[in-house]
Design an enzyme around this catalytic site. Structure first.
Site, PDB file in Angstrom:
ATOM      1  CB  CYS A 169      -0.945   0.183   1.281  1.00 19.07           C
ATOM      2  SG  CYS A 169      -1.851  -1.791   1.241  1.00 19.07           S
ATOM      3  CG  HIS A 309      -2.275   4.070   5.124  1.00 15.50           C
ATOM      4  ND1 HIS A 309      -2.167   3.797   4.079  1.00 15.50           N
ATOM      5  CD2 HIS A 309      -2.276   2.938   5.515  1.00 15.50           C
ATOM      6  CE1 HIS A 309      -2.245   2.635   3.501  1.00 15.50           C
ATOM      7  NE2 HIS A 309      -2.242   2.116   4.646  1.00 15.50           N
ATOM      8  CD  GLU A 320      -2.251   7.338   9.126  1.00 16.93           C
ATOM      9  OE1 GLU A 320      -1.983   8.189   8.263  1.00 16.93           O
ATOM     10  OE2 GLU A 320      -3.057   6.531   8.890  1.00 16.93           O
ATOM     11  CE  LYS A 341      -5.982   4.065   1.682  1.00 17.62           C
ATOM     12  NZ  LYS A 341      -5.064   5.272   2.201  1.00 17.62           N
ATOM     13  CG  HIS A 346      -6.568   0.418   0.834  1.00 18.85           C
ATOM     14  ND1 HIS A 346      -5.508   1.303   0.278  1.00 18.85           N
ATOM     15  CD2 HIS A 346      -5.660  -0.235   1.916  1.00 18.85           C
ATOM     16  CE1 HIS A 346      -4.245   1.241   0.746  1.00 18.85           C
ATOM     17  NE2 HIS A 346      -4.425   0.141   1.713  1.00 18.85           N
ATOM     18  CG  PHE A 405      -0.196  -5.934   4.125  1.00 20.25           C
ATOM     19  CD1 PHE A 405      -0.673  -5.092   5.329  1.00 20.25           C
ATOM     20  CD2 PHE A 405      -1.046  -6.854   3.367  1.00 20.25           C
ATOM     21  CE1 PHE A 405      -1.862  -5.470   5.588  1.00 20.25           C
ATOM     22  CE2 PHE A 405      -2.208  -7.004   3.859  1.00 20.25           C
ATOM     23  CZ  PHE A 405      -2.975  -6.273   4.835  1.00 20.25           C
TER      24      PHE A 405
END
Length: 418
Positions: A169, A309, A320, A341, A346, A405
């Site tokens: 991502c 994010h 975050e 998002k 996403h 990830f």
């Protein structure tokens, strides 16, 4: 002789997007600021056997204007079609005349987190049902994750630096950051940079379902992606592409380019912690944002807006939030922090570039897009997430965060051009 890379300034002069909210920048931005949502029940295949049956799909997409011929479209995976089209838009938007540009100094850096998953799925079925002799000779070129970048360079004759990032991502933000570095180092005058992704296929949805990473709010698709909301239950898959034209300032000035914003910093760190979970307390994200600010020569107090994010996963949003508070201290309470998002889903390897377009439009219009579906506050997520309604504020400097990830972190800093 010492490098003078810090003397070069890098500006954004073009943008292109393919998204669940529209396949051009103005439509995308208008719908995003209006609080619209691109999530719905999956139409690409019958999702009834899957725990998650919703996604943010790109609809009514015609790739052909960006390709030399319909035959070239057929030999290209959907993710590359998105990337090629977004790059084509960005080039048009920039006003660059390729006949007047040194194409040896014009590069492309378009990444993908997963690559041609649609092609992989279809060709695997062909192998099982019809044998290896019926596999397409275009299978490998279609599925490899560097091909969007390669095709853009081929179609436009761009012979400068060319490669593809692949960091889940964080892919597109890494592409933007590395393109920025490439220009700062003097290895190119112009870069097309961004990311593309198309994983709304059975094996893609099934794999993420098996991880229990996605929302199962199938009865209410428009409210399923809920960044920072206490009732969030996972991310919603999106697809699309974002590509920006990054240009060395003097090159842009000489041709009288319209300048949207300036990219001034980039951070790139690793959590070194877990396959999928963020490091506790968001330490990796904190170091990433600090690096980006240091490279930008900015103080935390200089930042107006963070495009988070913010995937709507239970642990990720908390990490975050903690990272932002660690880096910004008391100023964290004064920041506008939103995740887009909720509207786009996403978009994995495309997310950072699409969200960089969001940041650029925020700078250009002094408008911060909302975090839609924010209804129930979470005590562990206690910042100003610009809930549900866009906000007019003076946007001077922004941070765009992407965390992938594998513990990959990327932050890009942009500011108003002066």
């Amino acid at each position: 002789m010492a490098s003078n890379w810090t003397d070069r300034r890098v500006v954004i002069t073009g943008m292109g997007v393919v998204s669940p909210l529209g396949t051009d920048v103005e439509t995308f931005w208008r719908r995003l600021v209006a609080g619209e949502c691109g999530v719905d029940r999956i139409k690409a295949f019958d999702p009834s056997q899957f725990d998650t049956q919703i996604a943010a799909e790109v609809r009514d997409f015609d790739p052909t204007p960006a390709f030399p011929s319909p035959k070239d479209v057929r030999r290209t995976d959907r993710y590359s079609q998105f990337g090629v089209h977004a790059a084509w838009q960005a080039l048009k938007d920039s006003g660059l005349d390729l006949d007047k540009v040194d194409r040896d100094e014009f590069g492309v850096l378009i990444g993908s987190g997963i690559g041609g998953l649609e092609t992989t799925t279809a060709q695997h079925a062909t192998l099982l049902q019809r044998g290896p002799g019926r596999l397409s000779p275009f299978m490998i070129p279609m599925l490899i994750s560097n091909m969007a970048s390669g095709l853009v360079s081929m179609y436009h004759g761009l012979r400068g630096p060319n490669f593809a990032t692949c960091s889940a991502c964080a892919t597109a933000n890494h592409a933007l950051g590395e393109a920025w570095r490439t220009i700062k180092m003097g290895d190119a005058k112009v870069m097309l940079a961004g990311g593309a992704e198309a994983t709304i296929v059975p094996i893609g949805i099934g794999g993420f379902c098996a991880m229990r990473a996605m929302s199962t709010r199938n009865h209410d698709p428009k409210h399923a992606s809920r960044p920072f909301d206490k009732e969030r239950d996972g991310f919603v898959m999106g697809e699309g592409a974002g590509v920006l034209v990054l240009e060395e300032l003097e090159h842009a000035r000489r041709r009288g380019a319209r300048i949207y914003a300036e990219i001034v910093g980039y951070g790139n760190t690793a959590d070194a912690y877990h396959l999928t979970a963020p490091s506790p307390g968001g330490e990796g994200a904190s170091r990433c944002m600090r690096m980006a600010l240091r490279n930008a020569g900015l103080n935390p107090q200089d930042v107006t807006y963070i495009n988070a994010h913010g995937t709507a996963t239970p642990t990720g949003d908390i990490a975050e939030t903690q990272a932002i508070k660690t880096v910004f201290g008391d100023h964290a309470r004064k920041l506008a922090v939103s995740s887009t998002k909720g509207a786009t889903g996403h978009m994995l390897g495309a997310a950072g570039a699409v969200e960089m377009i969001v940041c650029t439009k925020a700078i250009q219009t002094d408008t911060v897009p909302p975090t839609i579906n924010y209804e129930v506050p979470d005590p562990d997520c206690d910042l100003d997430y610009v809930p549900n309604v866009a906000r007019q504020i003076k946007v001077q400097a922004v941070i765009n965060n992407s965390f992938g990830f594998g513990g990959h972190n990327a932050s890009v800093v942009a500011r108003k051009f002066v």
